[in-house]
Every structure is written in structure tokens, then in C-alpha cells.
Scaffold this motif. Structure first.
Motif, short mmCIF file in Angstrom:
data_model
loop_
_atom_site.label_atom_id
_atom_site.label_comp_id
_atom_site.label_asym_id
_atom_site.label_seq_id
_atom_site.Cartn_x
_atom_site.Cartn_y
_atom_site.Cartn_z
N SER A 66 11.58 -15.19 -9.29
CA SER A 66 10.56 -16.13 -9.75
C SER A 66 11.15 -17.54 -9.79
CB SER A 66 10.08 -15.74 -11.15
OG SER A 66 9.43 -16.81 -11.79
N TYR B 31 8.24 -2.60 0.40
CA TYR B 31 7.88 -3.94 0.87
C TYR B 31 6.65 -4.48 0.15
CZ TYR B 31 11.22 -3.29 4.66
OH TYR B 31 12.37 -3.09 5.37
N ASP B 32 5.72 -3.60 -0.22
CA ASP B 32 4.51 -4.06 -0.91
C ASP B 32 4.85 -4.70 -2.25
OD1 ASP B 32 3.04 -3.11 1.18
OD2 ASP B 32 2.49 -1.23 0.21
N ASP B 33 5.93 -4.23 -2.88
CA ASP B 33 6.31 -4.76 -4.19
C ASP B 33 6.81 -6.20 -4.10
OD1 ASP B 33 5.72 -2.37 -5.58
OD2 ASP B 33 7.62 -1.53 -4.90
N GLU B 34 7.28 -6.61 -2.92
CA GLU B 34 7.81 -7.96 -2.79
C GLU B 34 6.73 -9.02 -2.94
OE1 GLU B 34 10.03 -8.33 0.78
OE2 GLU B 34 11.50 -6.79 0.25
N GLU B 35 5.47 -8.66 -2.74
CA GLU B 35 4.38 -9.62 -2.91
C GLU B 35 3.75 -9.54 -4.29
OE1 GLU B 35 1.56 -9.06 0.18
OE2 GLU B 35 2.95 -9.57 1.80
N SER B 36 3.83 -8.40 -4.94
CA SER B 36 3.15 -8.22 -6.22
C SER B 36 4.08 -8.28 -7.43
CB SER B 36 2.42 -6.87 -6.24
OG SER B 36 3.32 -5.81 -6.05
N ALA C 94 3.46 -10.52 -10.35
CA ALA C 94 3.33 -11.87 -9.79
C ALA C 94 2.16 -12.62 -10.40
CB ALA C 94 3.17 -11.79 -8.27
N LYS C 95 1.24 -11.90 -11.06
CA LYS C 95 0.08 -12.53 -11.70
C LYS C 95 0.38 -13.02 -13.11
CE LYS C 95 -3.22 -9.70 -9.10
NZ LYS C 95 -4.33 -8.71 -9.20
N VAL D 248 7.84 -9.92 -9.14
CA VAL D 248 8.93 -10.90 -9.06
C VAL D 248 10.01 -10.54 -10.08
CG1 VAL D 248 7.49 -12.79 -8.22
CG2 VAL D 248 7.76 -12.45 -10.68
N ARG E 64 3.01 -2.08 -11.16
CA ARG E 64 2.16 -1.98 -9.97
C ARG E 64 0.69 -1.86 -10.31
NH1 ARG E 64 6.15 2.47 -7.22
NH2 ARG E 64 7.44 1.06 -5.96
#
Length: 444
Positions: A316, A108-113, A275-276, A115, A90
Motif C-alpha cells: 500500500s 494473481y487475483d489477490d494482487e488487485e484486491s 484494497a477497498k 494490499v 477476499r
């Protein structure tokens, strides 16, 4: 220099000058696409593992060895376990990390940041207890269920491992208050030492069977492993838990350890990534996971893992392709860096080529114009001399002056070098110069 060679060199020079703008445009577009797509992965990534001598630690070393072949350094970051690993992802202090299902608070925030690269293996919840403690506290050498642990000294691992959270959930559904146990949160190694010395009655931790601690405790005299008779019920209550069976004799066939099938509850451990993280890195880790975790083990058959199931965050796309299809076609025949470059740039290169092909049709006319312009530019001067001849009397210009200018121009034209295919243009110019001279001399 022979004239034929000189003509060829001049022709090539003009051709290169004509192609130059389009070549520069193509190179600029490729450079922009390279910068935008960033096809080459970084040479260093950080993998959050787990405590020393844990399965996470062992697997981390194997990933580092595997990716070293591709020129990528995997820096292993020891942690307390799943919860620590998730926090490191995170905050961006780790690129990848092992996280056990249900042991960390994924929102839920982890689903965007974050994978997932898939589930790698099952990680049972091991509850080892001392026979003498069971005899002393429960008047029986075995422990049948979690409520039997009331008044026991139980170590549940550090908060960073995620095991306290998971074990606390199991206590809650068994209606056992935490105050009814003497819970401690020592690290795995000191807890095991205290457990073997009799300072603790039971230890709980989650780990793959490859863990050295698990292997040792399974073969230690006076130490028993709790049989979760309700494992199927636990899995129905919690989607991240799976019932598994450790077959009789799987630890040591000659000594028949364990002496009967042992039912356990297990969660699946996934390899999560920011995700980066570069897509090529995700692809390499997913491919490596297939080779490291695809074999048979105590709790699964060959090729059951890595799996695309039991994921708590989005998968991913690179991992999905690698797990389903194996290495990309080009990587089977080309070095990784070249195959990766082509794979990630081919669409951009195709679009650039599709754009450049129509533009390239301008090159032949541009080349022709450039060659013929060596001749055409003299026609303006020739026409000027002819027009001045018409008004020579009024302007006070002598015929001899115009003839001298014409002779000077002709001398310069004779030095013009043209490719053989365009010499007719040059001879036509010289003929026209002769026509103008005749005109001037006739009127003179």
C-alpha cells in the motif's frame, strides 16, 4: 437608522449578492471533491486476528487500543489463522487481517484486491516434542530432522491456520509421506492439553514468541524444541522462509533456557488489507505497526520491523510512506481528523482555488454594474418620455401628462439609495431629469 450605516449595509448586501454565485460554485465544487475523495475514514473496521491466546489475538487487542485514541473502533474477529484471514479479506467480511507468508494460497487475483501494510514480525515454526516419545520411538531423547517423526502422533493445527499446508510442504521436501505419520488437526489449546497429557507425541504451530503457549512449552519439563539444523537450506528452497536463531538463555537467563542456540525456520507475518479499505485507515494501521513492532525481540533488533520486504502482494502506498517517513507533517501538530482532511483535500482545494481566482475578477465589475443599474434603469423611462414628447401632437398626449409622469419618476429617483462612491451617477440622473423637464416646459 443613520444614513451612513444604511449606505454601508446596502453596499455590503450588494457585494454579497455579487459574490454569491461564485461562493456557491466554490462550495459546490468542494462538496463534490469531498464526496469523490471521501477524506474521512469510517469509524469502525474489522480486523481478522487468530485463535484465542495466540500472538495474533494479543496484537489485535493492542491495535484496537491504539486506534481507539483516534475515535476508530477496531472489531476483532477471532479466526483459526492465516488461511481463514485471507478468505475473510477476499469475501469482504474483514477489512484487515494477519497473514503468515507461505501459509496461505495467494494467487494473481489477490494482487488487485489485497494490499500489504508490510511485514510485522517473524513467526517461527515451532515443533515441540516429548522426550519420552523420542526415547520410546527413536531410542534417543532428541529429534534431529523431520524424517525422525515417522510413526509419531503429530498435531499440525487447524486447516484455517495455514500450518498444515506449510508443514506438509516441509514433509514433501524431506520425502516423508503424510501416511507415515499420525497427523491430527486439533486447535491449539486442546492440542496443547493433549500433548502435555501424553496423548500426542509432538505439536507444530507457527506463532510469534509473544504467544503464551510458546512461553509455557519452552519452560515445561520433559518438552523439547526441535533444532532445524537445515534452516538455511529451507530458506534457500522457499523464499518466504527465513532462518532464525533463538539465542541461548533468551527465554530465561537465570535458568539458561534454552541451554544452547536453537536454529529455526520462520516466515514473516504481514498485515494485509482489502484494497477497498479507506486510505486513512491503512495509514493509521501502518503508523501503529511502527510503534508496536519496531522494538527488539528474540529474532530481530530494534527498528528492523515493520519491513517492506517479503511481501507476496503489492504494498500500500500509504504504508510505504508511513513506514519510511513516519506520521505526516500535519499530524504532528493538528488533530488526526483535521490533518487527514487537509492532507486528502489539499490538491482538490488548490485546483478549485486556481479556478476561482480568475473568475473572482468578474466580481468588481459585477458589483459596479449592480449598483449603477439602480440608476441606469431610469434612463429608459426618461428617454421614453422624451421621445413621446416629440410625437405628442400626433399621439394625442398632452404636455401636462408627460410632466406629471416626469414628476412621478423624479419622486421615485429621490428615494434611490446609492453608496457614497456612486452618488455622482444619481446626481447626474437628477440633472438629466431637470433637462428633460426644461425641454418639455420650453416647448409647452
Amino acid at each position: 437608522m443613520p444614513r451612513n450605516i444604511r449606505y454601508t449595509l446596502l453596499s455590503l448586501r450588494d457585494l454579497l449578492v455579487s459574490i454569491g454565485p461564485f461562493a456557491l460554485l466554490t462550495i459546490a465544487l468542494l462538496g463534490l471533491a469531498y464526496w469523490w475523495l471521501d477524506p474521512n475514514p469510517p469509524k469502525r473496521v474489522v480486523l481478522a486476528t487468530g485463535p484465542a491466546q495466540s500472538a495474533y489475538d494479543a496484537f489485535g487487542k493492542r491495535y484496537a487500543d491504539a486506534l481507539r485514541r483516534y475515535g476508530i473502533t477496531v472489531e476483532l474477529l477471532p479466526t483459526e489463522g492465516s488461511s481463514d484471514n485471507l478468505e475473510l479479506l477476499r469475501t469482504g467480511r474483514a477489512d484487515l487481517g494477519f497473514v503468515q507468508g507461505g501459509s496461505a494460497d495467494i494467487g494473481y487475483d489477490d494482487e488487485e484486491s489485497i494490499v500489504s501494510l508490510g511485514s510485522l514480525f517473524v513467526e517461527p515454526l515451532w515443533l515441540f516434542y516429548r522426550e519420552d516419545a523420542a526415547q520410546r520411538l527413536n531410542h534417543t531423547p532428541t529429534v534431529a530432522s523431520l524424517p525422525d517423526l515417522r510413526d509419531w502422533r503429530v498435531n499440525v493445527g487447524t486447516a484455517g491456520s495455514g500450518v498444515p499446508r506449510l508443514f506438509g510442504t516441509l514433509l514433501d521436501v524431506n520425502r516423508v509421506e503424510r501416511q507415515q505419520l499420525q497427523l491430527s488437526e486439533l486447535a491449539q489449546t486442546p492440542a496443547t492439553v493433549g500433548f502435555l497429557d501424553g496423548e500426542l507425541d509432538a505439536v507444530v504451530f507457527a506463532s510469534a514468541p509473544e504467544s503464551l503457549m510458546v512461553q509455557m512449552l519452552l519452560q515445561s519439563p520433559g518438552i523439547r524444541l526441535m533444532d532445524f539444523a537445515q534452516s538455511e537450506a529451507y530458506s534457500r528452497r522457499f523464499g518466504y522462509l527465513t532462518p532464525v536463531v533463538m539465542p541461548q538463555g533468551v527465554v530465561e537467563l537465570s535458568k539458561n533456557i534454552p541451554e544452547r542456540d536453537v536454529r529455526l525456520v520462520a516466515s514473516t507475518t504481514s498485515l494485509l488489507a482489502s484494497a477497498k479499505t479507506h486510505p486513512a485507515i491503512l495509514q493509521l494501521f501502518a503508523q501503529t505497526a511502527t510503534s508496536l513492532h519496531g522494538g527488539a525481540s528474540w529474532f530481530n533488533r530494534a527498528r528492523e520491523y515493520p519491513s517492506l520486504e517479503h511481501s507476496e502482494v503489492p504494498l500500500s502506498p500509504e504504508a510505504v510512506r508511513a513506514i519510511k517517513n513516519g506520521p505526516p507533517f500535519l499530524q504532528r501538530y493538528l488533530p488526526f481528523w483535521l490533518a487527514n482532511l487537509i492532507e486528502r483535500m489539499w490538491l482538490a482545494m488548490g485546483l478549485i482555488i486556481a479556478l476561482a481566482l480568475p473568475l473572482s475578477r468578474i466580481i468588481p465589475p459585477l458589483y459596479t454594474f449592480r449598483i449603477r443599474s439602480r440608476v441606469f434603469r431610469w434612463y429608459a423611462e426618461l428617454r421614453d418620455i422624451e421621445q413621446r414628447h416629440e410625437t405628442a401632437a400626433a399621439d394625442g398626449v398632452s404636455e401636462q401628462q408627460l410632466l406629471d409622469e416626469l414628476a412621478e419618476m423624479e419622486a421615485k429617483v429621490e428615494k434611490v439609495v446609492m453608496p457614497l462612491a456612486f452618488t455622482d451617477e444619481l446626481y447626474a440622473l437628477r440633472n438629466n431629469i431637470a433637462l428633460v423637464r426644461n425641454k418639455l416646459q420650453r416647448k409647452g
